[in-house]
Design an enzyme around this catalytic site. Structure first.
Site, PDB file in Angstrom:
ATOM      1  N   CYS A   2       0.823  -1.211   0.000  1.00  0.00           N
ATOM      2  CA  CYS A   2       0.000   0.000   0.000  1.00  0.00           C
ATOM      3  C   CYS A   2       0.858   1.263   0.000  1.00  0.00           C
ATOM      4  O   CYS A   2       2.002   1.241   0.441  1.00  0.00           O
ATOM      5  CB  CYS A   2      -0.868   0.020   1.239  1.00  0.00           C
ATOM      6  SG  CYS A   2      -1.780  -1.483   1.521  1.00  0.00           S
ATOM      7  N   ARG A  27       4.507   0.117  -6.145  1.00  0.00           N
ATOM      8  CA  ARG A  27       4.536  -0.812  -5.012  1.00  0.00           C
ATOM      9  C   ARG A  27       3.457  -1.887  -5.135  1.00  0.00           C
ATOM     10  O   ARG A  27       3.490  -2.864  -4.406  1.00  0.00           O
ATOM     11  CB  ARG A  27       4.343  -0.030  -3.710  1.00  0.00           C
ATOM     12  CG  ARG A  27       5.442   0.993  -3.472  1.00  0.00           C
ATOM     13  CD  ARG A  27       5.104   1.902  -2.331  1.00  0.00           C
ATOM     14  NE  ARG A  27       5.117   1.206  -1.076  1.00  0.00           N
ATOM     15  CZ  ARG A  27       6.183   1.070  -0.304  1.00  0.00           C
ATOM     16  NH1 ARG A  27       7.316   1.576  -0.682  1.00  0.00           N
ATOM     17  NH2 ARG A  27       6.118   0.431   0.832  1.00  0.00           N
ATOM     18  N   TRP A  74      -3.380  -2.524  -1.255  1.00  0.00           N
ATOM     19  CA  TRP A  74      -3.133  -3.892  -1.699  1.00  0.00           C
ATOM     20  C   TRP A  74      -3.855  -4.760  -0.685  1.00  0.00           C
ATOM     21  O   TRP A  74      -3.475  -4.799   0.489  1.00  0.00           O
ATOM     22  CB  TRP A  74      -1.630  -4.149  -1.700  1.00  0.00           C
ATOM     23  CG  TRP A  74      -1.205  -5.408  -2.369  1.00  0.00           C
ATOM     24  CD1 TRP A  74      -1.167  -5.648  -3.716  1.00  0.00           C
ATOM     25  CD2 TRP A  74      -0.716  -6.598  -1.745  1.00  0.00           C
ATOM     26  NE1 TRP A  74      -0.692  -6.913  -3.955  1.00  0.00           N
ATOM     27  CE2 TRP A  74      -0.418  -7.528  -2.766  1.00  0.00           C
ATOM     28  CE3 TRP A  74      -0.508  -6.986  -0.425  1.00  0.00           C
ATOM     29  CZ2 TRP A  74       0.079  -8.785  -2.503  1.00  0.00           C
ATOM     30  CZ3 TRP A  74      -0.012  -8.247  -0.163  1.00  0.00           C
ATOM     31  CH2 TRP A  74       0.275  -9.136  -1.200  1.00  0.00           C
ATOM     32  N   ASN A 100      -1.385   1.916   6.249  1.00  0.00           N
ATOM     33  CA  ASN A 100      -0.564   0.800   5.748  1.00  0.00           C
ATOM     34  C   ASN A 100      -0.249  -0.088   6.941  1.00  0.00           C
ATOM     35  O   ASN A 100      -0.010   0.415   8.042  1.00  0.00           O
ATOM     36  CB  ASN A 100       0.770   1.306   5.188  1.00  0.00           C
ATOM     37  CG  ASN A 100       0.623   1.942   3.831  1.00  0.00           C
ATOM     38  OD1 ASN A 100      -0.473   1.998   3.280  1.00  0.00           O
ATOM     39  ND2 ASN A 100       1.727   2.436   3.301  1.00  0.00           N
ATOM     40  N   GLY A 101      -0.185  -1.395   6.705  1.00  0.00           N
ATOM     41  CA  GLY A 101       0.180  -2.309   7.790  1.00  0.00           C
ATOM     42  C   GLY A 101      -0.997  -3.186   8.177  1.00  0.00           C
ATOM     43  O   GLY A 101      -1.975  -3.321   7.436  1.00  0.00           O
ATOM     44  N   GLU A 482      18.117 -17.428  -8.278  1.00  0.00           N
ATOM     45  CA  GLU A 482      17.696 -16.054  -8.563  1.00  0.00           C
ATOM     46  C   GLU A 482      17.157 -15.933  -9.990  1.00  0.00           C
ATOM     47  O   GLU A 482      16.132 -15.294 -10.230  1.00  0.00           O
ATOM     48  CB  GLU A 482      18.873 -15.093  -8.320  1.00  0.00           C
ATOM     49  CG  GLU A 482      18.628 -13.635  -8.651  1.00  0.00           C
ATOM     50  CD  GLU A 482      17.501 -12.975  -7.857  1.00  0.00           C
ATOM     51  OE1 GLU A 482      16.949 -13.600  -6.934  1.00  0.00           O
ATOM     52  OE2 GLU A 482      17.149 -11.836  -8.206  1.00  0.00           O
ATOM     53  N   LYS A 486      13.293 -14.837 -11.046  1.00  0.00           N
ATOM     54  CA  LYS A 486      12.962 -13.733 -11.971  1.00  0.00           C
ATOM     55  C   LYS A 486      11.963 -14.198 -13.029  1.00  0.00           C
ATOM     56  O   LYS A 486      11.005 -13.496 -13.344  1.00  0.00           O
ATOM     57  CB  LYS A 486      14.215 -13.194 -12.678  1.00  0.00           C
ATOM     58  CG  LYS A 486      15.207 -12.462 -11.833  1.00  0.00           C
ATOM     59  CD  LYS A 486      14.769 -11.086 -11.388  1.00  0.00           C
ATOM     60  CE  LYS A 486      14.137 -11.121 -10.043  1.00  0.00           C
ATOM     61  NZ  LYS A 486      14.886 -10.767  -8.885  1.00  0.00           N
ATOM     62  N   GLU A 489       8.422 -14.635 -11.512  1.00  0.00           N
ATOM     63  CA  GLU A 489       7.666 -13.441 -11.147  1.00  0.00           C
ATOM     64  C   GLU A 489       7.377 -12.523 -12.328  1.00  0.00           C
ATOM     65  O   GLU A 489       6.362 -11.852 -12.332  1.00  0.00           O
ATOM     66  CB  GLU A 489       8.338 -12.679 -10.000  1.00  0.00           C
ATOM     67  CG  GLU A 489       9.727 -12.161 -10.305  1.00  0.00           C
ATOM     68  CD  GLU A 489      10.312 -11.404  -9.110  1.00  0.00           C
ATOM     69  OE1 GLU A 489      11.546 -11.310  -9.029  1.00  0.00           O
ATOM     70  OE2 GLU A 489       9.550 -10.893  -8.278  1.00  0.00           O
ATOM     71  N   HIS A 505      19.013 -37.574  -8.869  1.00  0.00           N
ATOM     72  CA  HIS A 505      18.328 -38.094  -7.687  1.00  0.00           C
ATOM     73  C   HIS A 505      16.822 -37.847  -7.761  1.00  0.00           C
ATOM     74  O   HIS A 505      16.153 -37.835  -6.725  1.00  0.00           O
ATOM     75  CB  HIS A 505      18.933 -37.481  -6.422  1.00  0.00           C
ATOM     76  CG  HIS A 505      20.385 -37.816  -6.282  1.00  0.00           C
ATOM     77  ND1 HIS A 505      20.826 -39.080  -5.946  1.00  0.00           N
ATOM     78  CD2 HIS A 505      21.507 -37.075  -6.513  1.00  0.00           C
ATOM     79  CE1 HIS A 505      22.148 -39.091  -5.935  1.00  0.00           C
ATOM     80  NE2 HIS A 505      22.582 -37.895  -6.285  1.00  0.00           N
ATOM     81  N   LYS A 603       5.984  -4.460  -3.949  1.00  0.00           N
ATOM     82  CA  LYS A 603       7.419  -4.160  -3.872  1.00  0.00           C
ATOM     83  C   LYS A 603       7.997  -4.467  -2.505  1.00  0.00           C
ATOM     84  O   LYS A 603       9.070  -5.008  -2.397  1.00  0.00           O
ATOM     85  CB  LYS A 603       7.670  -2.694  -4.248  1.00  0.00           C
ATOM     86  CG  LYS A 603       9.142  -2.293  -4.251  1.00  0.00           C
ATOM     87  CD  LYS A 603       9.945  -3.063  -5.282  1.00  0.00           C
ATOM     88  CE  LYS A 603      11.417  -2.743  -5.264  1.00  0.00           C
ATOM     89  NZ  LYS A 603      12.210  -3.803  -5.925  1.00  0.00           N
TER      90      LYS A 603
HETATM   91  C1  F6R Z   1      12.189 -10.636  -6.108  1.00  0.00           C
HETATM   92  C2  F6R Z   1      11.946  -9.674  -5.037  1.00  0.00           C
HETATM   93  C3  F6R Z   1      11.608 -10.200  -3.691  1.00  0.00           C
HETATM   94  C4  F6R Z   1      12.403  -9.424  -2.610  1.00  0.00           C
HETATM   95  C5  F6R Z   1      11.964  -9.885  -1.219  1.00  0.00           C
HETATM   96  C6  F6R Z   1      12.756  -9.199  -0.132  1.00  0.00           C
HETATM   97  O1  F6R Z   1      12.510  -9.986  -7.293  1.00  0.00           O
HETATM   98  O2  F6R Z   1      11.998  -8.495  -5.230  1.00  0.00           O
HETATM   99  O3  F6R Z   1      11.860 -11.561  -3.610  1.00  0.00           O
HETATM  100  O4  F6R Z   1      13.749  -9.674  -2.817  1.00  0.00           O
HETATM  101  O5  F6R Z   1      10.599  -9.612  -1.057  1.00  0.00           O
HETATM  102  O6  F6R Z   1      12.565  -7.825  -0.152  1.00  0.00           O
HETATM  103  P1  F6R Z   1      13.543  -6.852   0.598  1.00  0.00           P
HETATM  104  O7  F6R Z   1      14.883  -6.988  -0.036  1.00  0.00           O
HETATM  105  O8  F6R Z   1      12.962  -5.482   0.415  1.00  0.00           O
HETATM  106  O9  F6R Z   1      13.582  -7.288   2.038  1.00  0.00           O
END
Ligand code: F6R
Length: 608
Positions: A2, A27, A74, A100-101, A482, A486, A489, A505, A603
């Site tokens: 949010c 976000r 959100w 927010n929260g 990683e 990517k 997502e 295995h 985000k």
């Molecule tokens: C993936 C991504 C998430 C963040 C995770 C941690 O592309 O962005 O997996 O890496 O939510 O977020 P932070 O680094 O803000 O604690």
């Protein structure tokens, strides 16, 4: 997650609120709303869906006033519709607020308020706060907020408008960020810096249960009991352009291209230009402390967790320091044991990830030293950790972590070098050699970026792929995790990353004619092993793409090879991640996905 904006000043506030909400839209959200005080009443307009819906409604029914609050929601409690959208009002419309929260004790509060005669209209925890403050209000907004904060449990950032106090915006927070600043035309509040940057670079972060009262001519600050306090002003070094797309079609592509500079900016903070060596005072441990360390535990989520996995390899290989890496959401509920004197490293781009914050607070309660690797000045993790090693990635707007990940890896590598030197595992000259090699990485990264058309062509050819496999060993396995994240997502493709030696295995049963396999093979001593693993899947029909470290040579085992400029093996992740990020990006574009705001994602994940 949010977003909150607030404004009071000399200007019509609707365009200011909408602009602010627009700059926080990255976000992720599913409804939006504003409340504006016209001096007599508070008018509220909210809509489900994108900001455009809210803008269209406001174009039909403009709200006029110079003080207001806005929100992008959100959904957590209650579905994303206009009723559950913020702002929420109390039943007598004495106030409107955005939140927010999560309010953890909203159920008992709601039951009590209902018994007292409060009529609720939404399913949200936020409305409970509005009704609570409304029920406590006796003509003094500050006092009502202070009293309400004593009763609510959970995380919150709130911006509140009171009907009887038009022209004033009240802000409080605990565990969810809130930043305020004064500009030429008034006072501004937001849950994140980009919304303030068009008006001011001088900002103040609210800390646990502090309050800011915004008036057109300035901002005053109070502690949790309502006593006045003085706060320091932080200057934001990046400007509004850094939070714009420029000539790039998406923030994600822009941020992938910003990685060479983000690396340079980060390295510069940790390596002295004058001495060419690691800056002595910036790292967390003295030589004596470094020598005594027995183990480090790294705790983080998502991409930051993947950076931590590379950190483990660096710490163990270079500094001979045993390192555990844990996903924060697991760690916080586990029986993980810790040694006396064992520090915890928390890695977080946003510094606001709920599970990482919880792990940090657990460590603090047990008396463990906490060291953050963080990109956001003033964030909860940066503020509360004993030491913070900042990454200098600049604002990361796209939901997918790219430049923040690369700079986290850089900080971990530099910290490992510092520890290795202090623990006597590396000579000064050996460290200097590593630094010299690291300095060549940004330029080599640019050369990898120049080859993006090759990645795009591959993505276009495989646009219909339904699943993909990533395989790698050692550092490459961490990198595969990683790369696979990517693709999931951004392109919504089911991908999994496997330690290449584990295939036989079980996983190899999934390989069939045409299976797409990305083989990351950058570690020279492991190349023969990787060649065998590639062969195992090739003969079972896999179509293999190999990503290699200037080694060439694997051509016979794959159908395509992306060979980037040579770097020492330890530095290969910096270059190998770039084609993997680009692959996810171009796959996502080819499949028409929402690149900067992928479905279901936000985000920063400020809820459990
Ligand atoms: C993936 C991504 C998430 C963040 C995770 C941690 O592309 O962005 O997996 O890496 O939510 O977020 P932070 O680094 O803000 O604690």
């Amino acid at each position: 997650m949010c977003g909150i904006v607030g404004y009071t000043g000399s200007q019509d506030c609707m365009p200011i609120l909408l602009r602010g909400l627009g700059s926080l839209a990255y976000r992720g959200y599913d409804s939006a709303g504003v409340a504006i005080s016209d001096g007599r009443e508070i008018a509220v307009v909210k809509e489900r869906g994108k900001l455009k819906n809210l803008e269209d409604t406001l174009a039909q029914r403009p709200l006029v006033g110079t003080a207001g609050i806005g929100h992008t929601r959100w959904a957590t409690h209650g579905e994303p519709n206009a009723v559950n959208a913020h702002p929420h009002v109390d039943q007598n419309r004495k106030l409107a607020l955005v939140h927010n929260g999560i309010i953890e004790n909203y159920r008992p509060l709601k039951e009590r308020l209902m018994q007292e005669g409060c009529a609720f209209v939404s399913e949200t925890d936020t409305e409970v706060v509005a009704q609570l403050i409304g029920s406590l209000y006796q003509g003094d907004p500050k006092q009502a907020i202070v009293e309400a904060m004593r009763q609510i449990k959970g995380s919150f950032a709130l911006a509140i408008l009171f009907r009887d106090d038009p022209g004033t915006v009240y802000c409080v927070c605990d565990g969810s960020p809130m930043v305020v600043g004064s500009g030429r035309t008034g006072s501004f509040a937001a849950s994140d810096i980009p919304a303030l940057l068009p008006y001011t670079r001088k900002v103040t972060f609210l800390e646990k249960r502090q309050m800011a009262i915004l008036r057109p001519d300035g901002i005053s600050f109070y502690d949790r009991d309502g006593n006045p306090i003085t706060k320091t002003v932080t200057r934001v070094e990046w400007d509004v352009e850094a939070a714009k797309k420029g000539n790039f079609e998406h923030f994600m592509l822009k941020e992938i291209h910003e990685q060479p500079n983000a690396l340079i900016n980060t390295i510069r903070q940790y390596v002295s230009e004058r001495t060419g060596f690691l800056r002595e005072s910036i790292f967390p441990w003295s030589t004596e402390e470094a020598g005594k360390l027995k183990r480090i535990r790294i705790v983080s989520c998502g991409s930051a967790y993947h950076a931590g996995l590379l950190g483990k390899k660096f710490f163990e290989h270079l500094a001979k320091l045993p390192t555990e890496v844990e996903v924060a959401s697991e760690y916080r509920y586990s029986d993980a044991l810790f040694e006396p004197g064992e520090p915890m490293m928390l890695i977080s781009q946003s510094g606001e990830t709920a599970d990482t914050i919880a792990a940090m607070r657990m460590a603090k309660e047990r008396g463990q030293q906490t060291v953050a690797v963080c990109n956001v000045i003033g964030s909860t993790i940066a503020r509360e950790c004993d030491r913070t090693l900042f990454t200098y990635a600049g604002p990361e707007i796209a939901v997918a972590a790219t430049k923040s990940y690369v700079t986290q890896v850089a900080v971990l590598y530099l910290t490992a070098l510092d520890l290795a030197y202090r623990r006597g595992c590396m000579t000064e000259q050996a460290v200097r050699d590593c630094l010299e090699a690291l300095h060549t990485v940004p330029e080599k990264m640019r050369r990898v970026l120049e080859r993006q058309e090759q990645v795009q062509a591959y993505a276009n050819r495989h646009v219909t792929a339904r699943k993909m496999f990533f395989i790698g060993r050692g550092l490459d396995h961490a990198l595969c995790l990683e790369g696979a994240l990517k693709l999931k997502e951004i392109a919504y493709i089911h991908t999994d990353a496997y330690a290449a030696g584990e295939l036989k295995h079980g996983t190899i049963a999934l390989i069939e004619d045409g299976s797409l396999v990305v083989s990351v093979a950058t570690q020279r001593d492991l190349l023969p092993k990787m060649a065998s693993n590639m062969e195992e899947v090739r003969v079972r029909g896999a179509d293999i793409l190999a990503v290699t470290n200037g080694t060439g040579g694997l051509g016979e085992h794959c159908s395509e090879q992306w060979d980037f400029p040579t770097v020492p093996d330890m530095l290969a992740p910096f270059l190998a991640i770039v084609p993997l990020q680009l692959l996810a990006y171009y796959m996502g574009v080819a499949r028409g996905c929402s690149i900067d705001q992928p479905r279901n994602l936000a985000k920063s994940v400020t809820v459990e």
